[in-house]
Design a protein around this motif. Structure first.
Motif, PDB file in Angstrom:
ATOM      1  N   GLY A  52       0.821  -1.211   0.000  1.00 52.59           N
ATOM      2  CA  GLY A  52       0.000   0.000   0.000  1.00 52.59           C
ATOM      3  C   GLY A  52       0.854   1.259   0.000  1.00 52.59           C
ATOM      4  O   GLY A  52       1.994   1.261  -0.467  1.00 52.59           O
ATOM      5  N   ASP A  53       0.279   2.319   0.543  1.00 47.59           N
ATOM      6  CA  ASP A  53       0.937   3.633   0.488  1.00 47.59           C
ATOM      7  C   ASP A  53       2.284   3.663   1.193  1.00 47.59           C
ATOM      8  O   ASP A  53       3.122   4.511   0.889  1.00 47.59           O
ATOM      9  CB  ASP A  53       0.045   4.697   1.135  1.00 47.59           C
ATOM     10  CG  ASP A  53      -1.092   5.143   0.220  1.00 47.59           C
ATOM     11  OD1 ASP A  53      -1.215   4.579  -0.883  1.00 47.59           O
ATOM     12  OD2 ASP A  53      -1.837   6.057   0.617  1.00 47.59           O
ATOM     13  N   CYS A  54       2.495   2.759   2.150  1.00 46.65           N
ATOM     14  CA  CYS A  54       3.757   2.827   2.904  1.00 46.65           C
ATOM     15  C   CYS A  54       4.881   2.054   2.217  1.00 46.65           C
ATOM     16  O   CYS A  54       5.982   1.965   2.750  1.00 46.65           O
ATOM     17  CB  CYS A  54       3.566   2.338   4.342  1.00 46.65           C
ATOM     18  SG  CYS A  54       3.437   0.563   4.472  1.00 46.65           S
ATOM     19  N   PRO A  78       1.594   3.416  -8.516  1.00 47.96           N
ATOM     20  CA  PRO A  78       1.075   4.623  -7.854  1.00 47.96           C
ATOM     21  C   PRO A  78       0.464   4.322  -6.487  1.00 47.96           C
ATOM     22  O   PRO A  78      -0.051   3.228  -6.262  1.00 47.96           O
ATOM     23  CB  PRO A  78      -0.003   5.119  -8.826  1.00 47.96           C
ATOM     24  CG  PRO A  78      -0.408   3.914  -9.601  1.00 47.96           C
ATOM     25  CD  PRO A  78       0.793   3.023  -9.690  1.00 47.96           C
ATOM     26  N   PRO A  79       0.502   5.309  -5.567  1.00 48.54           N
ATOM     27  CA  PRO A  79      -0.112   5.116  -4.252  1.00 48.54           C
ATOM     28  C   PRO A  79      -1.620   5.266  -4.343  1.00 48.54           C
ATOM     29  O   PRO A  79      -2.185   6.288  -3.975  1.00 48.54           O
ATOM     30  CB  PRO A  79       0.532   6.225  -3.401  1.00 48.54           C
ATOM     31  CG  PRO A  79       0.891   7.286  -4.379  1.00 48.54           C
ATOM     32  CD  PRO A  79       1.142   6.624  -5.703  1.00 48.54           C
ATOM     33  N   ARG A  80      -2.271   4.222  -4.874  1.00 52.85           N
ATOM     34  CA  ARG A  80      -3.722   4.272  -5.074  1.00 52.85           C
ATOM     35  C   ARG A  80      -4.393   3.066  -4.435  1.00 52.85           C
ATOM     36  O   ARG A  80      -3.761   2.038  -4.188  1.00 52.85           O
ATOM     37  CB  ARG A  80      -4.042   4.313  -6.577  1.00 52.85           C
ATOM     38  CG  ARG A  80      -3.740   5.672  -7.166  1.00 52.85           C
ATOM     39  CD  ARG A  80      -4.140   5.815  -8.629  1.00 52.85           C
ATOM     40  NE  ARG A  80      -4.789   4.691  -9.234  1.00 52.85           N
ATOM     41  CZ  ARG A  80      -4.576   4.315 -10.485  1.00 52.85           C
ATOM     42  NH1 ARG A  80      -3.718   4.969 -11.237  1.00 52.85           N
ATOM     43  NH2 ARG A  80      -5.224   3.298 -10.995  1.00 52.85           N
ATOM     44  N   ALA A  81      -5.700   3.209  -4.237  1.00 56.31           N
ATOM     45  CA  ALA A  81      -6.462   2.165  -3.558  1.00 56.31           C
ATOM     46  C   ALA A  81      -6.377   0.830  -4.314  1.00 56.31           C
ATOM     47  O   ALA A  81      -6.295  -0.239  -3.703  1.00 56.31           O
ATOM     48  CB  ALA A  81      -7.916   2.602  -3.430  1.00 56.31           C
ATOM     49  N   GLN A  82      -6.392   0.913  -5.654  1.00 55.98           N
ATOM     50  CA  GLN A  82      -6.366  -0.302  -6.460  1.00 55.98           C
ATOM     51  C   GLN A  82      -5.090  -1.112  -6.207  1.00 55.98           C
ATOM     52  O   GLN A  82      -5.114  -2.336  -6.097  1.00 55.98           O
ATOM     53  CB  GLN A  82      -6.450   0.113  -7.937  1.00 55.98           C
ATOM     54  CG  GLN A  82      -6.889  -0.965  -8.849  1.00 55.98           C
ATOM     55  CD  GLN A  82      -6.812  -0.534 -10.305  1.00 55.98           C
ATOM     56  OE1 GLN A  82      -6.600  -1.370 -11.150  1.00 55.98           O
ATOM     57  NE2 GLN A  82      -6.959   0.720 -10.614  1.00 55.98           N
TER      58      GLN A  82
HETATM   59  C1  LIG Z   1      -8.107  12.701  -0.253  1.00 55.30           C
HETATM   60  C2  LIG Z   1      -7.679  11.401  -0.906  1.00 55.30           C
HETATM   61  C3  LIG Z   1      -8.350  10.965  -2.035  1.00 55.30           C
HETATM   62  C4  LIG Z   1      -7.977   9.778  -2.638  1.00 55.30           C
HETATM   63  N1  LIG Z   1      -8.664   9.363  -3.740  1.00 55.30           N
HETATM   64  C5  LIG Z   1      -8.322   8.214  -4.327  1.00 55.30           C
HETATM   65  C6  LIG Z   1      -9.033   7.749  -5.468  1.00 55.30           C
HETATM   66  O1  LIG Z   1      -9.994   8.383  -5.944  1.00 55.30           O
HETATM   67  N2  LIG Z   1      -8.644   6.582  -6.034  1.00 55.30           N
HETATM   68  C7  LIG Z   1      -7.618   5.847  -5.522  1.00 55.30           C
HETATM   69  O2  LIG Z   1      -7.328   4.763  -6.060  1.00 55.30           O
HETATM   70  N3  LIG Z   1      -6.917   6.250  -4.445  1.00 55.30           N
HETATM   71  C8  LIG Z   1      -7.234   7.416  -3.847  1.00 55.30           C
HETATM   72  N4  LIG Z   1      -6.530   7.851  -2.755  1.00 55.30           N
HETATM   73  C9  LIG Z   1      -5.392   7.040  -2.291  1.00 55.30           C
HETATM   74  C10 LIG Z   1      -5.896   5.862  -1.476  1.00 55.30           C
HETATM   75  O3  LIG Z   1      -6.758   6.322  -0.438  1.00 55.30           O
HETATM   76  C11 LIG Z   1      -4.690   5.136  -0.866  1.00 55.30           C
HETATM   77  O4  LIG Z   1      -3.784   4.811  -1.886  1.00 55.30           O
HETATM   78  C12 LIG Z   1      -5.105   3.867  -0.143  1.00 55.30           C
HETATM   79  O5  LIG Z   1      -6.054   4.160   0.879  1.00 55.30           O
HETATM   80  C13 LIG Z   1      -3.874   3.213   0.476  1.00 55.30           C
HETATM   81  O6  LIG Z   1      -4.282   2.155   1.292  1.00 55.30           O
HETATM   82  P1  LIG Z   1      -3.391   1.735   2.515  1.00 55.30           P
HETATM   83  O7  LIG Z   1      -4.074   0.546   3.121  1.00 55.30           O
HETATM   84  O8  LIG Z   1      -1.981   1.602   2.097  1.00 55.30           O
HETATM   85  O9  LIG Z   1      -3.416   2.973   3.515  1.00 55.30           O
HETATM   86  P2  LIG Z   1      -4.645   3.613   4.281  1.00 55.30           P
HETATM   87  O10 LIG Z   1      -5.934   3.381   3.566  1.00 55.30           O
HETATM   88  O11 LIG Z   1      -4.224   5.015   4.567  1.00 55.30           O
HETATM   89  O12 LIG Z   1      -4.717   2.772   5.623  1.00 55.30           O
HETATM   90  C14 LIG Z   1      -3.744   2.914   6.616  1.00 55.30           C
HETATM   91  C15 LIG Z   1      -4.419   2.656   7.951  1.00 55.30           C
HETATM   92  O13 LIG Z   1      -3.423   2.603   8.969  1.00 55.30           O
HETATM   93  C16 LIG Z   1      -3.876   3.349  10.078  1.00 55.30           C
HETATM   94  N5  LIG Z   1      -2.679   3.808  10.811  1.00 55.30           N
HETATM   95  C17 LIG Z   1      -1.827   4.789  10.481  1.00 55.30           C
HETATM   96  N6  LIG Z   1      -0.847   4.897  11.399  1.00 55.30           N
HETATM   97  C18 LIG Z   1      -1.098   3.936  12.318  1.00 55.30           C
HETATM   98  C19 LIG Z   1      -0.443   3.546  13.502  1.00 55.30           C
HETATM   99  N7  LIG Z   1       0.674   4.139  13.930  1.00 55.30           N
HETATM  100  N8  LIG Z   1      -0.970   2.531  14.203  1.00 55.30           N
HETATM  101  C20 LIG Z   1      -2.098   1.894  13.777  1.00 55.30           C
HETATM  102  N9  LIG Z   1      -2.755   2.234  12.656  1.00 55.30           N
HETATM  103  C21 LIG Z   1      -2.262   3.229  11.931  1.00 55.30           C
HETATM  104  C22 LIG Z   1      -4.683   4.480   9.474  1.00 55.30           C
HETATM  105  O14 LIG Z   1      -5.592   5.009  10.414  1.00 55.30           O
HETATM  106  C23 LIG Z   1      -5.399   3.777   8.332  1.00 55.30           C
HETATM  107  O15 LIG Z   1      -6.606   3.198   8.727  1.00 55.30           O
HETATM  108  C24 LIG Z   1      -6.898   9.023  -2.123  1.00 55.30           C
HETATM  109  C25 LIG Z   1      -6.228   9.466  -0.971  1.00 55.30           C
HETATM  110  C26 LIG Z   1      -6.613  10.655  -0.372  1.00 55.30           C
HETATM  111  C27 LIG Z   1      -5.881  11.118   0.855  1.00 55.30           C
END
Ligand SMILES: Cc1cc2nc3c(=O)[nH]c(=O)nc-3n(C[C@H](O)[C@H](O)[C@H](O)COP(=O)(O)OP(=O)(O)OC[C@H]3O[C@@H](n4cnc5c(N)ncnc54)[C@H](O)[C@@H]3O)c2cc1C
Length: 171
Positions: free
Chosen positions: A51-53, A66-70
């Motif tokens: 994911g994003d990290c 890319p850092p995207r939901a997909q």
């Molecule tokens: C405003 C916005 C709009 C977006 N629009 C789109 C879009 O239209 N299409 C698309 O594909 N992507 C979009 N994205 C990007 C998408 O949201 C991310 O790429 C996706 O959510 C990444 O998923 P993830 O699981 O890696 O991280 P996240 O979804 O961010 O999940 C990380 C989780 O970890 C938790 N967390 C963080 N730190 C800690 C900690 N220290 N301890 C415990 N938990 C923690 C957070 O609370 C969160 O729940 C958008 C992002 C933003 C900010």
């Protein structure tokens, strides 16, 4: 207040600061942990990130996915399988990003979408069709997280809110 005819808000992605201080893991300039095609960190194969990290550059490519939901969703699916494989002493599953396209919601007035297809080629669409796809995808996400009944309740709640809520933000 910034006087302007058109204001565009944009933001970049940066992973949390503490990732840069995890002892011994390689991170890029925005604190993402560098991973290989099995989502293992480049330094320690027992540490996984997705994911994003995470920063993953597909073999043969110059740029990271890319850092995207997909991406996050596909990586989560691969990693869930890989961890079971690992526990059973079997080979890890390789992550290969399959870009299925993008949908962008421009508020309730409009949407734009692009579907990537092998047979049909890329397909771009907008307006009501794109909006329908966007809303359907959103509900499917809710369904995956909350299940059938809670999603049904959320849809009913949203319909009621739309009918009864103010047309402008009051606070
Ligand atoms: C405003 C916005 C709009 C977006 N629009 C789109 C879009 O239209 N299409 C698309 O594909 N992507 C979009 N994205 C990007 C998408 O949201 C991310 O790429 C996706 O959510 C990444 O998923 P993830 O699981 O890696 O991280 P996240 O979804 O961010 O999940 C990380 C989780 O970890 C938790 N967390 C963080 N730190 C800690 C900690 N220290 N301890 C415990 N938990 C923690 C957070 O609370 C969160 O729940 C958008 C992002 C933003 C900010």
């Amino acid at each position: 207040m910034i006087p302007a005819d058109l204001k565009v808000w944009s933001a970049g992605v940066k992973a949390p600061e503490f990732l840069a201080h995890l002892d011994g893991l390689e991170v890029n300039r925005i604190n993402q942990i560098v991973v290989n095609e099995y989502l293992q960190s480049s330094i320690d194969s027992d540490v996984f990130a997705f994911g994003d990290c995470a920063q993953f550059i597909p073999p043969g490519s110059d740029s990271p996915v890319p850092p995207r939901a997909q991406v996050a969703s596909q990586q989560a699916t691969v990693l869930a399988k890989s961890l079971i494989q690992m526990v059973n002493g079997k080979p890890l599953v390789q992550f290969i990003f399959k870009d299925k396209g993008s949908l962008i919601s421009l508020s309730k007035h409009s949407s734009v979408g692009q579907i990537m297809g092998n047979l049909s080629g890329d397909f771009t669409f907008e307006g009501k069709l794109a909006r329908l796809f966007y809303v359907t995808l959103y509900r499917l996400h809710q369904f995956a997280i909350h299940g059938y009944w809670k999603t049904a309740l959320l849809i009913i709640r949203d319909v009621i809110n739309r009918r009864t809520g103010p047309t402008m933000k009051l606070h």
